[in-house]
Design an enzyme around this catalytic site. Structure first.
Site, mmCIF file in Angstrom:
data_model
loop_
_atom_site.group_PDB
_atom_site.id
_atom_site.type_symbol
_atom_site.label_atom_id
_atom_site.label_comp_id
_atom_site.label_asym_id
_atom_site.label_seq_id
_atom_site.Cartn_x
_atom_site.Cartn_y
_atom_site.Cartn_z
ATOM 1 N N LYS A 502 0.699 -1.026 -0.159
ATOM 2 C CA LYS A 502 -0.091 -0.029 0.105
ATOM 3 C C LYS A 502 0.875 1.347 0.021
ATOM 4 O O LYS A 502 1.916 1.290 0.340
ATOM 5 C CB LYS A 502 -1.035 0.009 1.369
ATOM 6 C CG LYS A 502 -0.113 0.033 2.572
ATOM 7 C CD LYS A 502 -0.949 -0.442 3.686
ATOM 8 C CE LYS A 502 -0.062 -0.466 5.169
ATOM 9 N NZ LYS A 502 -0.701 -0.868 6.210
ATOM 10 N N ARG A 600 -10.621 0.364 14.378
ATOM 11 C CA ARG A 600 -10.699 1.223 13.034
ATOM 12 C C ARG A 600 -11.584 0.902 11.832
ATOM 13 O O ARG A 600 -12.559 1.439 11.916
ATOM 14 C CB ARG A 600 -9.135 1.055 12.392
ATOM 15 C CG ARG A 600 -8.741 2.114 11.219
ATOM 16 C CD ARG A 600 -7.299 2.129 11.122
ATOM 17 N NE ARG A 600 -6.614 0.737 10.492
ATOM 18 C CZ ARG A 600 -5.503 0.834 10.019
ATOM 19 N NH1 ARG A 600 -4.722 1.660 10.276
ATOM 20 N NH2 ARG A 600 -5.015 -0.374 9.682
ATOM 21 N N TYR A 726 15.200 32.081 4.368
ATOM 22 C CA TYR A 726 14.131 32.880 4.640
ATOM 23 C C TYR A 726 14.148 33.229 6.225
ATOM 24 O O TYR A 726 14.574 32.505 7.229
ATOM 25 C CB TYR A 726 12.670 32.058 4.537
ATOM 26 C CG TYR A 726 12.501 31.954 3.351
ATOM 27 C CD1 TYR A 726 12.118 32.917 2.362
ATOM 28 C CD2 TYR A 726 12.198 30.746 2.537
ATOM 29 C CE1 TYR A 726 11.643 32.864 1.002
ATOM 30 C CE2 TYR A 726 11.859 30.573 1.115
ATOM 31 C CZ TYR A 726 11.474 31.615 0.565
ATOM 32 O OH TYR A 726 11.163 31.359 -0.847
ATOM 33 N N MET A 775 10.747 25.401 -0.066
ATOM 34 C CA MET A 775 10.018 24.317 -0.831
ATOM 35 C C MET A 775 10.817 23.483 -1.699
ATOM 36 O O MET A 775 10.509 22.296 -1.461
ATOM 37 C CB MET A 775 9.125 25.096 -1.764
ATOM 38 C CG MET A 775 8.057 24.325 -2.421
ATOM 39 S SD MET A 775 7.075 24.988 -3.626
ATOM 40 C CE MET A 775 5.917 26.074 -2.668
HETATM 41 C C1 LIG Z 1 -0.019 -1.828 7.094
HETATM 42 C C2 LIG Z 1 -0.795 -2.875 7.409
HETATM 43 C C3 LIG Z 1 0.145 -4.004 8.030
HETATM 44 C C4 LIG Z 1 1.536 -3.872 7.905
HETATM 45 O O1 LIG Z 1 2.154 -3.519 9.125
HETATM 46 P P1 LIG Z 1 3.630 -3.012 9.457
HETATM 47 O O2 LIG Z 1 3.709 -2.561 10.489
HETATM 48 O O3 LIG Z 1 4.076 -2.115 8.196
HETATM 49 O O4 LIG Z 1 4.144 -4.448 9.263
HETATM 50 C C5 LIG Z 1 -0.435 -5.231 8.163
HETATM 51 N N1 LIG Z 1 -1.927 -5.122 8.242
HETATM 52 C C6 LIG Z 1 -2.765 -4.150 8.004
HETATM 53 C C7 LIG Z 1 -3.964 -4.190 8.021
HETATM 54 C C8 LIG Z 1 -1.911 -2.952 7.656
HETATM 55 O O5 LIG Z 1 -2.891 -1.831 7.074
#
Ligand SMILES: *Cc1c(COP(=O)(O)O)cnc(C)c1O
Length: 832
Positions: A502, A600, A726, A775
């Protein structure tokens, strides 16, 4: 010449099945790398995670008929095969190559040490190729598997061999010694790296020295004191061995004390280093086109060897002067017209061509695979045989287009033109190709550039590669592979792995990483949104992909591209089921998310009966897995909470599973849980941040995956009291030097690292941020670092400056830094 019968004798194996004696020329360990089925011997290796015997059928189908195995086989399963049964296939591989080695009576140089092995090997090749027909380890092939594959390449026409050896555990060097049997040794240096398996530095040195037990000469630097002591003790033992004619001779060099080659001065200027030395009271010198300490040390090792070989000083000087960069890695860069470029244009031989072609074949992002190849020099074979072999390699690897450059390859063009699916063109010289170059001829292709040094393919690289903004994120694909293996070692062989890709693979890029994971046989991928999954499908990723946030607007795409949604509520379940019914599909895979305390997304305990009811005997949906997410698996103070999450998950998943009747995959562990909560491994784990080299516990032996780099745009000399940036927030306390570098908050460098909070590495030293991060740019205080110049490389994080450190300075977590690197920063991928 080898065949099943002779190999069986060498291995003292049992010839279980014998159908003939075709010649055996190649050793095949990885079924995916099969190129020459008729002449290959497949040796399936067994480790605690993988048993390559499972690929026998696949390679047999493809025409392999010679096997060395360590497991009994179903009778009659491979009727046309020769099968040799041994106790242990790894030992058999070692024994076979050790036997092969005995037939050669040429100088064999064995190189070991903590760093520099590959550079010393490649430089020796550059320095000696005019005088010898050299066989050497491809790339960094120096392991228990890489060494036998390297030494197996030895052929009667070779007049010099150069092999490197690396070990990670006690006991390994003994095997490598028998296979390499070096007559000349080089011990490059000793450091703390890779010391996992060793008690201390001396144990590590002594183990490495085993490589030289039967050598005539050992070259090393006395400046590593522990090394010097260990070598002297070793010399006392092996120097006197009866079976060791003449004993071991030492060739030492030092920058500090008396030695065979006493270095008296090293002067660096303008990217050159002049090294002055005394050899037996005779003053000598060389100049090399490098100034870093590593290169100087590597060059001195090579120099010592050339002196030992009795080479003329003028020749040594002239060749040292022309030492070239070594391509230590295969880089995948963005090219023009939506092409990807693999630039491996520093050398060209069959071994490294095969490796590069494998890397090319693994890429699926473009429909066309193209190779631009120069003459292959000094193969020791006739051109007809050589290019015949190259042609069949290209055919096996599914290459669509060849551009051959050089007299020899052009003369043998018939070999290539016979291949129906290969388009080919030939040019006499690189210049001729460049003259007729039309960028429109290259579209949506993955292009491998592979040329011997004299063909100067870097000029072609310049035409094909996209000009990049000088801030880049380098991704080390070999480190990703390494990290995955570290976690796999903690798993039961049957535990599956879902890799989290992801957020653009935590900032590392999507298809490049996914491609690698697919290649490594990871079971599942997970993305956050459907479009990320679609992108992966478009670039040729065929493995199952879970989508964690399936929005109703993306259901179409999910169904069309065979993505697998995470279902976390009854409402979502109903909506998705309706879409599936409309689409006319059945048994569509879904994943059920349970909330066990993260709060969540996910079903709660009270939802389970209703959920079970809806899913039982449901012909439209098929539950592939049930899972939950841990909220604090990395935190020892929350271990009780984690335990409760685990227990709740067992209960809830059990209840659901009972109702469904069939077994589903259960998973709850993320990276830190794999290490810290082995009892929660279950059927699958979800590996995320660990794969990218980060482990907050610091207990894993991970390698950093990404390096964020930029360059110095300008140097400023300031007087006391002048200000920088800046708001004039940084004031020079004395005469100062600042370097303006090409990175800012728009690239993802946190603005809160302004004014000394953040630091970057310049010429190996930390330079604090001076003033406010802007930036697109920021300034570094480099007053204390000598000779910083425009164009110098600046490491923002990576080797030597972990991303964790940067995250600490910014008071955040590495996840945020990594995923925050802007998409305008080009990603460059490489494999070591
Ligand atoms: C991102 C995620 C993981 C991985 O977690 P890490 O700490 O990066 O290993 C596992 N399960 C879910 C549902 C996640 O969203």
């Amino acid at each position: 010449m080898y065949n099943a019968e002779s190999i069986s004798k060498v291995l003292k194996g049992e010839l279980l099945q014998h159908t003939g004696n075709p010649e055996i020329e190649h050793i095949l360990l990885d079924s995916r790398k099969l190129t020459f089925p008729e002449t290959s011997l497949f040796i399936p290796l067994v480790s605690n995670r993988r048993n390559a015997h499972q690929y026998m059928e696949e390679v047999y189908e493809k025409g392999v008929s010679n096997f060395v195995v360590s497991e009994p086989l179903e009778p009659g399963k491979f009727p046309k095969a020769n099968i040799i049964l041994v106790k242990d296939t790894m030992n058999a591989l070692h024994a076979l190559v050790a036997f092969h080695r005995q037939h050669f009576h040429i100088p064999v140089i064995g190189i070991t040490g903590s760093n520099g092995k590959t550079v010393v090997k490649e430089w020796l090749y550059q320095l000696l190729e005019k005088d010898y027909n050299i066989v050497r380890s491809p790339k960094s092939y120096n392991s228990q598997i890489g060494v036998p594959l390297s030494v197996w390449q030895m052929k009667p026409e070779h007049t010099l061999a150069i092999f490197e050896a690396g070990i990670s555990q006690p006991g390994e060097m003994e095997h490598l010694e028998k296979i390499i049997r070096p007559t000349i040794g080089i011990f490059t240096n000793i450091g703390e790296a890779h010391s996992e398996g060793f008690l201390n530095i001396r144990q590590k040195i002594n183990e490495k020295l085993v490589l030289f037990s039967k050598s005539d000469l050992l070259i090393y630097s006395k400046d590593y004191l522990a090394l010097n002591e260990c070598v002297n003790a070793f010399h006392n033992v092996v120097g006197k061995k009866d079976n060791h004619e003449g004993g071991l001779q030492l060739f030492t060099w030092s920058r500090k004390t008396d030695a065979d080659l006493r270095i008296i001065a090293v002067d660096k200027n303008n990217n050159q280093a002049r090294i002055d030395a005394l050899y037996k009271t005779e003053p000598l010198h060389i100049t090399i086109p490098f100034v870093d300490e590593g290169s100087i040390e590597n060059a001195i090792h090579c120099w010592a060897l050339m002196i030992h070989l009795g080479m003329d000083q003028a020749v040594i000087q002239q060749r040292m002067d022309q030492l070239g960069n070594i391509a230590m890695r295969l880089e995948l860069k963005q090219g023009i017209n939506n092409c990807s470029i693999i630039n491996d244009s520093y050398n060209s031989d069959l071994g490294s061509l095969t490796i590069a072609l494998d890397f090319l074949q693994q890429q699926h992002q473009h429909p066309t695979l193209t190779v631009i190849l120069s003459d292959i020099l000094q193969s020791g074979k006739s051109d007809a045989t050589l290019y015949e072999e190259v042609a069949s390699l290209l055919q096996q690897k599914g290459i669509n287009k060849l551009i051959g450059i050089g007299k020899n390859i052009g003369r043998e063009k018939k070999s290539f033109q016979q291949i129906t699916d290969l388009k080919s063109q030939f040019y006499l010289t690189t210049e001729e190709f460049i003259q007729s170059f039309n960028s429109q001829d290259f579209q949506h292709e993955t292009i491998l550039l592979k040329g011997a040094r004299i063909f100067e393919f870097e000029r072609i690289g310049k035409l094909l590669e996209q000009k990049v903004h000088q801030t880049i994120l380098e991704i080390n694909l070999s480190a990703v592979s390494h990290n995955i293996k570290q976690y796999q070692a903690l798993l039961q062989p049957s535990t599956k792995v879902m890799a989290m890709v992801k957020a653009f693979s935590y900032g590392s890029g999507s298809f490049e990483i996914a491609n690698l994971l697919q290649f490594h046989g990871i079971d599942y991928l997970a993305v956050a949104y459907a479009d990320e999954g679609v992108e992966l499908r478009r670039t040729g990723i065929t493995m199952p992909i879970m989508v964690m946030n399936p929005e109703p607007s993306s259901f179409d795409a999910i169904l069309q591209w065979n993505l697998e949604p995470e279902i976390y509520s009854l409402h979502l379940l109903q909506q998705f089921e309706e879409e599936v019914i409309i689409s006319g599909k059945t048994n569509f895979p879904i994943h059920i998310k349970l909330d066990t305390g993260m709060h969540r997304l996910g079903f709660e305990k009270k939802d389970i009966p209703e959920l079970a009811l809806r899913l039982t005997d449901n012909e439209y949906l098929k539950v592939k897995s049930v899972f939950s997410h841990l909220a604090a698996s990395e935190d020892p103070s929350k271990d009780l909470f984690t335990k409760l999450q685990g227990e709740l998950f067992f209960e809830m998943s059990h209840e659901l599973q009972k109702a469904l009747g069939n077994a589903v995959i259960r998973h709850i562990s993320n990276s830190s849980a794999i290490l810290r909560h082995p009892n929660l491994q279950l059927d699958m784990v979800r590996l995320g941040i660990g794969m990218y080299g980060i482990d907050s516990s610091n207990e894993m032996q991970l390698r950093p995956v990404s390096t964020l780099k930029t360059t110095v745009a300008q140097i400023k000399h300031l007087e006391t009291g002048e200000t920088v940036g800046y708001g004039g927030k940084w004031v020079a306390k004395g005469p100062s030097v600042t370097a303006t570098v090409r990175i800012g908050y728009a690239d993802g460098y946190p603005r809160r690292l302004s004014n000394g909070v953040g630091k970057m590495l310049v010429r190996g030293q930390l330079a604090p941020v001076a003033g406010i991060v802007a930036m697109d740019m920021l300034m570094l205080d480099v007053t204390h670092i000598p000779d910083v110049a425009e164009g110098d490389e600046v490491i923002v994080f990576g080797e030597g400056l972990p991303v964790q450190q940067l995250a600490d300075w910014a008071e955040t977590i590495p996840y945020e830094i990594l995923t925050g690197i802007s998409q305008r920063v080009k990603r460059v991928y490489f494999q070591e």
